[in-house]
Design a protein around this motif. Structure first.
Motif, PDB file in Angstrom:
ATOM      1  N   SER A  86      58.353  68.881  31.209  1.00 38.54           N
ATOM      2  CA  SER A  86      58.614  67.691  30.694  1.00 38.54           C
ATOM      3  C   SER A  86      60.156  67.577  30.312  1.00 38.54           C
ATOM      4  O   SER A  86      60.619  66.571  30.403  1.00 38.54           O
ATOM      5  CB  SER A  86      57.515  67.572  29.631  1.00 38.54           C
ATOM      6  N   THR A  87      60.657  68.668  29.473  1.00 34.50           N
ATOM      7  CA  THR A  87      62.107  68.608  29.020  1.00 34.50           C
ATOM      8  C   THR A  87      62.959  68.608  30.072  1.00 34.50           C
ATOM      9  O   THR A  87      63.998  67.707  29.911  1.00 34.50           O
ATOM     10  CB  THR A  87      62.245  69.647  27.874  1.00 34.50           C
ATOM     11  N   ALA A  88      62.588  69.452  31.078  1.00 37.86           N
ATOM     12  CA  ALA A  88      63.697  69.353  32.152  1.00 37.86           C
ATOM     13  C   ALA A  88      63.712  68.382  32.980  1.00 37.86           C
ATOM     14  O   ALA A  88      64.747  67.740  33.352  1.00 37.86           O
ATOM     15  CB  ALA A  88      63.030  70.651  33.122  1.00 37.86           C
ATOM     16  N   ILE A  89      62.561  67.425  33.142  1.00 40.94           N
ATOM     17  CA  ILE A  89      62.423  66.066  33.827  1.00 40.94           C
ATOM     18  C   ILE A  89      63.385  65.320  33.075  1.00 40.94           C
ATOM     19  O   ILE A  89      64.068  64.623  33.618  1.00 40.94           O
ATOM     20  CB  ILE A  89      61.024  65.746  34.189  1.00 40.94           C
ATOM     21  N   ALA A  90      62.997  65.290  31.809  1.00 41.47           N
ATOM     22  CA  ALA A  90      63.709  64.200  30.965  1.00 41.47           C
ATOM     23  C   ALA A  90      65.333  64.455  30.852  1.00 41.47           C
ATOM     24  O   ALA A  90      66.075  63.752  30.984  1.00 41.47           O
ATOM     25  CB  ALA A  90      63.255  64.403  29.516  1.00 41.47           C
ATOM     26  N   THR A  91      65.724  65.877  31.124  1.00 38.82           N
ATOM     27  CA  THR A  91      66.951  66.147  31.031  1.00 38.82           C
ATOM     28  C   THR A  91      67.904  65.822  32.288  1.00 38.82           C
ATOM     29  O   THR A  91      68.936  65.149  32.458  1.00 38.82           O
ATOM     30  CB  THR A  91      67.355  67.734  30.829  1.00 38.82           C
ATOM     31  N   VAL A  92      67.095  66.092  33.371  1.00 37.49           N
ATOM     32  CA  VAL A  92      67.703  65.733  34.972  1.00 37.49           C
ATOM     33  C   VAL A  92      68.020  64.329  35.096  1.00 37.49           C
ATOM     34  O   VAL A  92      68.920  63.847  35.618  1.00 37.49           O
ATOM     35  CB  VAL A  92      67.108  66.494  36.118  1.00 37.49           C
ATOM     36  N   PHE A  93      67.078  63.341  34.622  1.00 37.60           N
ATOM     37  CA  PHE A  93      67.101  62.083  34.798  1.00 37.60           C
ATOM     38  C   PHE A  93      67.705  61.300  33.561  1.00 37.60           C
ATOM     39  O   PHE A  93      68.244  60.343  33.817  1.00 37.60           O
ATOM     40  CB  PHE A  93      65.779  61.486  35.054  1.00 37.60           C
ATOM     41  N   GLY A  94      67.464  61.785  32.579  1.00 40.64           N
ATOM     42  CA  GLY A  94      67.910  61.347  31.371  1.00 40.64           C
ATOM     43  C   GLY A  94      69.519  61.191  31.004  1.00 40.64           C
ATOM     44  O   GLY A  94      69.934  60.166  30.497  1.00 40.64           O
ATOM     45  N   VAL A  95      69.835  62.280  31.307  1.00 40.15           N
ATOM     46  CA  VAL A  95      71.477  62.551  31.009  1.00 40.15           C
ATOM     47  C   VAL A  95      72.078  61.586  31.772  1.00 40.15           C
ATOM     48  O   VAL A  95      73.038  60.698  31.440  1.00 40.15           O
ATOM     49  CB  VAL A  95      71.932  63.826  30.939  1.00 40.15           C
ATOM     50  N   PRO A  96      72.112  61.367  33.048  1.00 38.91           N
ATOM     51  CA  PRO A  96      72.793  60.404  33.880  1.00 38.91           C
ATOM     52  C   PRO A  96      72.520  59.018  33.471  1.00 38.91           C
ATOM     53  O   PRO A  96      73.239  58.285  33.448  1.00 38.91           O
ATOM     54  CB  PRO A  96      72.087  60.623  35.358  1.00 38.91           C
ATOM     55  N   LEU A  97      71.321  58.528  33.124  1.00 34.62           N
ATOM     56  CA  LEU A  97      71.012  57.287  32.624  1.00 34.62           C
ATOM     57  C   LEU A  97      71.603  57.198  31.182  1.00 34.62           C
ATOM     58  O   LEU A  97      72.119  55.925  31.100  1.00 34.62           O
ATOM     59  CB  LEU A  97      69.405  57.320  32.371  1.00 34.62           C
ATOM     60  N   ALA A  98      71.732  57.982  30.486  1.00 30.94           N
ATOM     61  CA  ALA A  98      72.498  57.794  29.278  1.00 30.94           C
ATOM     62  C   ALA A  98      74.055  57.633  29.404  1.00 30.94           C
ATOM     63  O   ALA A  98      74.651  56.727  28.730  1.00 30.94           O
ATOM     64  CB  ALA A  98      72.265  59.314  28.134  1.00 30.94           C
ATOM     65  N   TYR A  99      74.500  58.426  30.179  1.00 34.21           N
ATOM     66  CA  TYR A  99      76.085  58.337  30.694  1.00 34.21           C
ATOM     67  C   TYR A  99      76.334  56.697  31.251  1.00 34.21           C
ATOM     68  O   TYR A  99      76.974  56.155  31.007  1.00 34.21           O
ATOM     69  CB  TYR A  99      76.467  59.316  31.553  1.00 34.21           C
ATOM     70  N   VAL A 100      75.276  56.079  32.072  1.00 35.04           N
ATOM     71  CA  VAL A 100      75.535  55.116  32.649  1.00 35.04           C
ATOM     72  C   VAL A 100      75.324  53.944  31.626  1.00 35.04           C
ATOM     73  O   VAL A 100      76.302  52.990  31.637  1.00 35.04           O
ATOM     74  CB  VAL A 100      74.542  54.714  33.711  1.00 35.04           C
ATOM     75  N   LEU A 101      74.557  54.091  30.731  1.00 30.04           N
ATOM     76  CA  LEU A 101      74.326  53.063  29.573  1.00 30.04           C
ATOM     77  C   LEU A 101      75.559  53.177  28.712  1.00 30.04           C
ATOM     78  O   LEU A 101      76.064  52.168  28.091  1.00 30.04           O
ATOM     79  CB  LEU A 101      72.950  53.368  28.735  1.00 30.04           C
ATOM     80  N   SER A 102      76.177  54.200  28.438  1.00 28.83           N
ATOM     81  CA  SER A 102      77.118  54.454  27.683  1.00 28.83           C
ATOM     82  C   SER A 102      78.549  53.765  28.335  1.00 28.83           C
ATOM     83  O   SER A 102      79.371  53.326  27.793  1.00 28.83           O
ATOM     84  CB  SER A 102      77.380  56.073  27.212  1.00 28.83           C
TER      85      SER A 102
END
Length: 285
Positions: A86-102
């Motif tokens: 679950s953590t790996a899935i969140a990292t793989v998809f979450g970090v790019p989303l965080a960068y886009v939102l930033s």
């Protein structure tokens, strides 16, 4: 200091300026922080005292015998398998989303931000209901997966889906805060040096935001491995550690949950310490 940082902060001749270290040599608490420190100590005591009392209770419990229980061992195995996924899935998809939102401004950004925060706002058990409506056995997705022999409820896949729903927002929110703290001029400087967008992110943005990302990974993992409400609805079986704690408490009281609770606490502490050792301590300027 990276080459990009040196170029941005250097003198006209390209020499990097040495930034003074604020607060170097301080070994005492400033007088102005006495009241905040006292108030914080009250909350800290509220954190420490229950843990201390609980650990003292373990002296009268046969922890080894408890951990030998097949049900407890199966629960520990399930949590140790699903939470990292679950953590790996969140990292793989979450970090790019965080960068886009930033970094990006686009129509509907507020809606995307609200969608990221939604799992944090709703109670976990309600989040579980939402997940079940999508992946339950009688939903189109759930029925198709079950027909292929890969049920999305009452399985480890269901545990992962529930954990990811409630835990991934911690990664996105924390990583975005890290990217927000990266000076855009550093990225612009990297671009002028011939770096492409992806290379700039890899060599500049990610390293500078790594402590926030690491904190997000820790929060996500701890939240995933400790998830109860959503997991109980989506995948009551196989039992995770929190669900087994609930079952053991109903059948045997506090003493019955001591072994698995200690295991859960130990796992969380090991992960936090490991990430801190890998990432290191943030530099202070």
């Amino acid at each position: 200091m990276s080459r990009v940082e040196q170029r941005l902060e250097g003198d006209s001749d390209g020499t990097a300026r040495e930034r003074p270290r604020i607060g170097a040599g301080r070994d005492r608490l400033p007088g102005g922080l006495a009241v905040p420190a006292l108030l914080g100590a009250v909350l800290l005591a509220y954190f420490v005292v229950p843990v201390t009392v609980f650990l003292a209770r373990t002296r009268r419990v046969d922890v080894a015998a408890g951990l030998a229980d097949p049900a407890i061992r199966d629960a520990i195995t399930t949590s140790l398998v699903t939470a990292p996924v679950s953590t790996a899935i969140a990292t793989v998809f979450g970090v790019p989303l965080a960068y886009v939102l930033s970094r990006a401004s686009f129509r509907g950004k507020r809606l995307v931000e609200a969608a990221v925060l939604l799992p944090l706002v709703v109670p976990p058990i309600v989040g579980g209901v939402m997940v079940v409506t999508i992946v339950g056995r009688y939903s189109p997705v759930g029925a198709a997966a079950a027909a292929l022999g890969m049920p999305l409820t009452d399985s480890r896949a269901g545990v992962i889906l529930a954990q990811t729903f409630v835990a991934a927002p911690f990664l996105v929110v924390t990583a975005r805060a890290g990217f927000d703290g990266v000076d855009p001029r550093l990225e612009e400087t990297a671009r002028t040096m011939g770096y492409g967008r992806l290379r700039t992110i890899r060599l500049v943005s990610l390293p500078l935001a790594r402590n926030a990302i690491a904190a997000g990974i820790v929060l996500t993992f701890v939240r995933a491995i400790g998830e109860f409400g959503a997991t109980m609805l989506v995948a009551y079986s196989p039992r995770t550690m929190p669900i087994q704690i609930r079952v053991s408490f109903i059948s045997g009281g506090i003493d019955a949950i001591v072994p698995i609770a200690l295991a859960l606490l130990a796992i969380a502490v090991i992960v936090v310490v490991a990430v801190q050792l890998l990432v290191g301590t943030p530099r202070r300027y």
